[in-house]
Design a protein around this motif. Structure first.
Motif, PDB file in Angstrom:
ATOM      1  N   GLU A  48     -60.164 -38.704 -44.273  1.00  0.00           N
ATOM      2  CA  GLU A  48     -60.686 -39.003 -45.617  1.00  0.00           C
ATOM      3  C   GLU A  48     -61.627 -40.210 -45.584  1.00  0.00           C
ATOM      4  OE1 GLU A  48     -58.791 -40.694 -49.763  1.00  0.00           O
ATOM      5  OE2 GLU A  48     -57.622 -39.206 -48.643  1.00  0.00           O
ATOM      6  N   LEU A  49     -61.241 -41.262 -44.867  1.00  0.00           N
ATOM      7  CA  LEU A  49     -62.085 -42.459 -44.792  1.00  0.00           C
ATOM      8  C   LEU A  49     -63.350 -42.187 -43.990  1.00  0.00           C
ATOM      9  CD1 LEU A  49     -59.373 -45.232 -44.270  1.00  0.00           C
ATOM     10  CD2 LEU A  49     -60.518 -44.555 -46.387  1.00  0.00           C
ATOM     11  N   TYR A  50     -63.259 -41.334 -42.978  1.00  0.00           N
ATOM     12  CA  TYR A  50     -64.466 -40.955 -42.243  1.00  0.00           C
ATOM     13  C   TYR A  50     -65.444 -40.228 -43.171  1.00  0.00           C
ATOM     14  CZ  TYR A  50     -67.735 -38.568 -39.228  1.00  0.00           C
ATOM     15  OH  TYR A  50     -68.911 -38.103 -38.669  1.00  0.00           O
ATOM     16  N   ARG A  51     -64.912 -39.272 -43.926  1.00  0.00           N
ATOM     17  CA  ARG A  51     -65.780 -38.511 -44.835  1.00  0.00           C
ATOM     18  C   ARG A  51     -66.378 -39.408 -45.917  1.00  0.00           C
ATOM     19  NH1 ARG A  51     -61.366 -34.927 -44.735  1.00  0.00           N
ATOM     20  NH2 ARG A  51     -60.942 -35.452 -46.925  1.00  0.00           N
ATOM     21  N   ALA A  52     -65.695 -40.516 -46.231  1.00  0.00           N
ATOM     22  CA  ALA A  52     -66.217 -41.471 -47.213  1.00  0.00           C
ATOM     23  C   ALA A  52     -67.306 -42.368 -46.618  1.00  0.00           C
ATOM     24  CB  ALA A  52     -65.078 -42.330 -47.754  1.00  0.00           C
ATOM     25  N   GLY A  53     -67.550 -42.224 -45.316  1.00  0.00           N
ATOM     26  CA  GLY A  53     -68.635 -42.954 -44.681  1.00  0.00           C
ATOM     27  C   GLY A  53     -68.297 -44.368 -44.245  1.00  0.00           C
ATOM     28  N   LEU A  54     -67.004 -44.672 -44.049  1.00  0.00           N
ATOM     29  CA  LEU A  54     -66.629 -46.040 -43.718  1.00  0.00           C
ATOM     30  C   LEU A  54     -66.840 -46.389 -42.251  1.00  0.00           C
ATOM     31  CD1 LEU A  54     -65.495 -46.061 -46.578  1.00  0.00           C
ATOM     32  CD2 LEU A  54     -63.492 -47.273 -45.704  1.00  0.00           C
ATOM     33  N   PHE A  55     -66.952 -45.381 -41.378  1.00  0.00           N
ATOM     34  CA  PHE A  55     -67.160 -45.648 -39.960  1.00  0.00           C
ATOM     35  C   PHE A  55     -67.766 -44.409 -39.308  1.00  0.00           C
ATOM     36  CE2 PHE A  55     -62.721 -44.796 -41.025  1.00  0.00           C
ATOM     37  CZ  PHE A  55     -62.519 -43.571 -40.421  1.00  0.00           C
ATOM     38  N   PRO A  56     -68.521 -44.612 -38.218  1.00  0.00           N
ATOM     39  CA  PRO A  56     -69.141 -43.479 -37.528  1.00  0.00           C
ATOM     40  C   PRO A  56     -68.311 -42.913 -36.397  1.00  0.00           C
ATOM     41  CG  PRO A  56     -70.055 -45.513 -36.693  1.00  0.00           C
ATOM     42  CD  PRO A  56     -69.067 -45.909 -37.768  1.00  0.00           C
ATOM     43  N   LEU A  57     -67.268 -43.656 -35.979  1.00  0.00           N
ATOM     44  CA  LEU A  57     -66.510 -43.270 -34.798  1.00  0.00           C
ATOM     45  C   LEU A  57     -65.034 -43.550 -35.039  1.00  0.00           C
ATOM     46  CD1 LEU A  57     -66.689 -42.303 -31.807  1.00  0.00           C
ATOM     47  CD2 LEU A  57     -66.875 -44.721 -31.169  1.00  0.00           C
ATOM     48  N   LEU A  58     -64.191 -42.609 -34.616  1.00  0.00           N
ATOM     49  CA  LEU A  58     -62.751 -42.692 -34.860  1.00  0.00           C
ATOM     50  C   LEU A  58     -62.008 -42.440 -33.555  1.00  0.00           C
ATOM     51  CD1 LEU A  58     -60.184 -42.680 -36.662  1.00  0.00           C
ATOM     52  CD2 LEU A  58     -60.733 -40.299 -37.260  1.00  0.00           C
ATOM     53  N   VAL A  59     -61.172 -43.390 -33.170  1.00  0.00           N
ATOM     54  CA  VAL A  59     -60.311 -43.240 -31.993  1.00  0.00           C
ATOM     55  C   VAL A  59     -58.899 -42.932 -32.469  1.00  0.00           C
ATOM     56  CG1 VAL A  59     -59.390 -44.342 -29.911  1.00  0.00           C
ATOM     57  CG2 VAL A  59     -61.684 -44.956 -30.737  1.00  0.00           C
ATOM     58  N   PHE A  60     -58.292 -41.900 -31.899  1.00  0.00           N
ATOM     59  CA  PHE A  60     -56.871 -41.669 -32.099  1.00  0.00           C
ATOM     60  C   PHE A  60     -56.144 -42.082 -30.824  1.00  0.00           C
ATOM     61  CE2 PHE A  60     -58.110 -38.335 -35.340  1.00  0.00           C
ATOM     62  CZ  PHE A  60     -57.641 -39.072 -36.420  1.00  0.00           C
ATOM     63  N   SER A  61     -55.092 -42.872 -30.978  1.00  0.00           N
ATOM     64  CA  SER A  61     -54.382 -43.428 -29.832  1.00  0.00           C
ATOM     65  C   SER A  61     -52.894 -43.139 -29.936  1.00  0.00           C
ATOM     66  CB  SER A  61     -54.603 -44.949 -29.764  1.00  0.00           C
ATOM     67  OG  SER A  61     -53.785 -45.540 -28.777  1.00  0.00           O
ATOM     68  N   GLY A  62     -52.303 -42.628 -28.851  1.00  0.00           N
ATOM     69  CA  GLY A  62     -50.857 -42.436 -28.831  1.00  0.00           C
ATOM     70  C   GLY A  62     -50.435 -41.330 -27.889  1.00  0.00           C
ATOM     71  N   ALA A  63     -49.395 -41.598 -27.110  1.00  0.00           N
ATOM     72  CA  ALA A  63     -48.803 -40.596 -26.229  1.00  0.00           C
ATOM     73  C   ALA A  63     -47.654 -39.939 -26.986  1.00  0.00           C
ATOM     74  CB  ALA A  63     -48.319 -41.261 -24.934  1.00  0.00           C
ATOM     75  N   ASN A  64     -46.428 -40.148 -26.542  1.00  0.00           N
ATOM     76  CA  ASN A  64     -45.255 -39.628 -27.219  1.00  0.00           C
ATOM     77  C   ASN A  64     -44.144 -40.650 -27.179  1.00  0.00           C
ATOM     78  OD1 ASN A  64     -45.753 -36.215 -26.425  1.00  0.00           O
ATOM     79  ND2 ASN A  64     -45.361 -36.978 -28.473  1.00  0.00           N
ATOM     80  N   SER A  65     -43.259 -40.562 -28.145  1.00  0.00           N
ATOM     81  CA  SER A  65     -42.007 -41.306 -28.139  1.00  0.00           C
ATOM     82  C   SER A  65     -40.895 -40.286 -28.326  1.00  0.00           C
ATOM     83  CB  SER A  65     -41.996 -42.327 -29.279  1.00  0.00           C
ATOM     84  OG  SER A  65     -41.887 -41.647 -30.522  1.00  0.00           O
ATOM     85  N   PRO A  66     -39.647 -40.693 -28.158  1.00  0.00           N
ATOM     86  CA  PRO A  66     -38.555 -39.735 -28.387  1.00  0.00           C
ATOM     87  C   PRO A  66     -38.588 -39.103 -29.778  1.00  0.00           C
ATOM     88  CG  PRO A  66     -37.723 -41.660 -27.233  1.00  0.00           C
ATOM     89  CD  PRO A  66     -39.146 -41.972 -27.598  1.00  0.00           C
ATOM     90  N   THR A  67     -39.126 -39.845 -30.761  1.00  0.00           N
ATOM     91  CA  THR A  67     -39.145 -39.319 -32.130  1.00  0.00           C
ATOM     92  C   THR A  67     -40.342 -38.413 -32.405  1.00  0.00           C
ATOM     93  OG1 THR A  67     -40.274 -41.314 -32.887  1.00  0.00           O
ATOM     94  CG2 THR A  67     -37.881 -41.283 -33.081  1.00  0.00           C
ATOM     95  N   THR A  68     -41.332 -38.370 -31.504  1.00  0.00           N
ATOM     96  CA  THR A  68     -42.517 -37.542 -31.769  1.00  0.00           C
ATOM     97  C   THR A  68     -42.702 -36.416 -30.768  1.00  0.00           C
ATOM     98  OG1 THR A  68     -44.014 -38.973 -30.474  1.00  0.00           O
ATOM     99  CG2 THR A  68     -43.721 -39.504 -32.808  1.00  0.00           C
TER     100      THR A  68
END
Length: 217
Positions: A48-68
């Motif tokens: 949603e924030l990307y579509r609103a034009g707040l930033f040109p690049l988005l990094v998603f970070s995360g492996a796994n934990s027991p809960t995910t």
């Protein structure tokens, strides 16, 4: 079925919930980092924030934990990316950091990934679960002090978030655990120190005594 929670305990949880929110106004930045967790709402709000034009690049970070691991078997960041693509974020605006196992690694490995791809941002928007904003901010200030950091999360009230997760006891446990980390992690060198008001600490202590302790260190 989780056990019922009293009105006083719910008020204490809301006190801690409010403290976890930084109250930053989302604004244009050089890059955003979506912090992996059990909560797909992070990816939804990031899109949603990307579509609103707040930033040109988005990094998603995360492996796994027991809960995910069961929910996101290919890793948190990978599933976040797939969800963002389904919401219209173009592939060219996304980077995936799939190895981070904690918030410090979320920030540090994302910073390294950005550098590898030729990016040296001066401002970063950290997008997290609502009750993780303060710890994410404190961690980023420690790990990446040169960058200007803004925090954001889905604009949900405590009750709305509980309904989205479906387990009030678990949510309160997570709020309590994150506050403990806000207090203790600076002593371990993981984050900068932050002031925690007396009423927030008192609410925390009451909830720990009442058994909301499954997410304590």
């Amino acid at each position: 079925m989780s056990r019922p929670i009293s009105d006083e305990q719910r008020r204490d949880a809301e006190t801690i919930w409010d403290h976890h929110q930084m109250g930053h106004e989302p604004r244009p930045v050089d890059v955003a980092i979506g912090l992996g967790s059990h909560d797909l709402g992070v990816a939804t709000f990031a899109a949603e924030l990307y579509r609103a034009g707040l930033f040109p690049l988005l990094v998603f970070s995360g492996a796994n934990s027991p809960t995910t691991a069961a929910r996101f078997p290919r890793g948190e960041a990978v599933h976040y990316r797939e969800h963002a693509l389904s919401l219209g974020v173009p592939d060219g605006a996304l980077l995936v950091e799939p190895r981070a196992g904690n918030t410090g690694q979320n920030v540090g490995l994302s910073r390294a990934l950005l550098a590898e791809n030729g990016h040296a941002p001066r401002s970063v928007l950290l997008i997290s679960k609502p009750y993780m904003e303060r710890r994410a901010f404190a961690t980023c200030r420690k790990v990446w002090p040169e960058v200007e950091v803004v925090c954001a999360s889905e604009p949900l009230k405590f009750g709305d978030y509980v309904r989205s997760i479906g387990d009030e006891k678990l949510v309160v446990d997570m709020l309590v655990g994150d506050l403990q980390r806000v207090v203790e992690y600076p002593k371990l060198g993981f984050a900068v120190e932050q002031d925690v008001p007396a009423d927030v600490l008192a609410a925390y202590e009451r909830l720990v005594r009442a058994g909301f302790d499954s997410r304590l260190i």
